[in-house]
Write an enzyme that holds these catalytic residues in place. Structure first.
Site, PDB file in Angstrom:
ATOM      1  N   ASP A  11      65.578 -47.103 105.288  1.00 43.28           N
ATOM      2  CA  ASP A  11      64.776 -46.270 104.398  1.00 43.28           C
ATOM      3  C   ASP A  11      63.319 -46.515 104.744  1.00 43.28           C
ATOM      4  OD1 ASP A  11      66.963 -45.264 103.090  1.00 43.28           O
ATOM      5  OD2 ASP A  11      66.836 -46.627 101.395  1.00 43.28           O
ATOM      6  N   ASP A 130      73.371 -37.404  97.360  1.00 40.76           N
ATOM      7  CA  ASP A 130      72.999 -38.437  96.394  1.00 40.76           C
ATOM      8  C   ASP A 130      73.675 -38.082  95.080  1.00 40.76           C
ATOM      9  OD1 ASP A 130      71.412 -39.730  98.258  1.00 40.76           O
ATOM     10  OD2 ASP A 130      69.612 -38.624  97.688  1.00 40.76           O
TER      11      ASP A 130
END
Length: 259
Positions: A11, A130
């Site tokens: 990330d 997500d």
């Protein structure tokens, strides 16, 4: 039987490797280029790179970081974050990625999946999902809702139906991230993982919650996933990629690149 893959996830925020818990409280923890090279050298099967604020900030991905990472690794490399058009896909692939992950952009414009698959091939298109647990309802009968913009915006979309739609549109793979489990190190959401894995024919990558190699074993056995995404467990030096692979192999999981 196909080998199961172990995929470290980077990330990235403002060009720095970062990590949070349940998509909150992110702190910078290192350099993504050096970290990607390390995991490649340790035997990771693939690397996933997410520019985690690109969509929320309505900007393109940091292509210079993608290029630097791609120059250091020689395994499949998937990139996501702020990809909203076929041109964005092309730019990321030309920067050195083998796959592009579409998430928020695909929810807002599902045609980008089919357009990308037609242009570059389904094998290049990863549908990033997500997902958050919610009360079951007529709109969300599975009890799992799609959220976008890094978990900031609930969409009222059922995750199971979206997975099936993404597959029908031409996605070649799904990266399934449980926001509830993300960064907790308590294990993947096996109910969610198995639900999606058993409902589509394309590979599903389990994501969110790995804290011990036993969690990866559970993801690919009980959860029926094709691969397990890992982050905190290796970023903080608790386990190495070779040690994780050795553990999984000892539990009977077919694994590649065991040193």
């Amino acid at each position: 039987m196909l080998s199961k893959r172990i995929i470290p996830c980077l990330d990235v925020r403002n060009g720095k490797l970062t990590k949070g818990v349940k998509f909150k409280g992110n702190v910078d923890i290192g350099d993504p280029v050096e970290t990607a090279k390390k995991y490649y050298e340790e035997g990771a099967d693939e690397i996933v790179f997410y520019d985690i604020t690109a969509s929320a900030e309505a900007r393109g991905i940091f292509l210079d970081v993608v290029e630097k990472v791609a120059s250091q690794i020689f395994i499949p490399f998937s990139v996501g974050g702020g990809i909203n058009t076929v041109q964005d896909m092309r730019d990321v692939l030309l920067a050195g990625a083998e796959k592009v992950s579409v998430n928020s952009g695909a929810v807002k414009n599902p045609d980008i999946i089919s357009e990308g698959a037609a242009r570059f091939g389904s094998q290049c298109i990863v549908l990033g999902m997500d997902v958050k647990r919610v009360e079951k309802s007529d709109d969300i009968p599975s009890g799992f809702e799609i959220v976008i913009h890094g978990g900031r915006k609930h969409m009222g979309m059922d995750a199971l139906e979206w997975a099936k739609t993404g597959e029908a549109l031409g996605a070649g793979e799904i990266c399934l991230n449980s926001i509830d489990a993300d960064g907790t190190k308590d294990g993947y959401d096996l109910e969610l993982t198995r639900l999606i894995s058993e409902s589509v024919r394309i590979p599903v990558i389990a994501s969110g919650g790995a804290g011990h190699p036993s969690h990866m074993v559970d993801a690919v056995t009980k959860g029926k996933a094709s691969a397990a995404l890992i982050a905190s467990i290796v970023h903080y030096g608790e386990w190495t990629v070779p040690d994780i692979k050795k553990y999984m192999a000892e539990q009977g999981v077919i694994i590649r690149n065991i040193w």
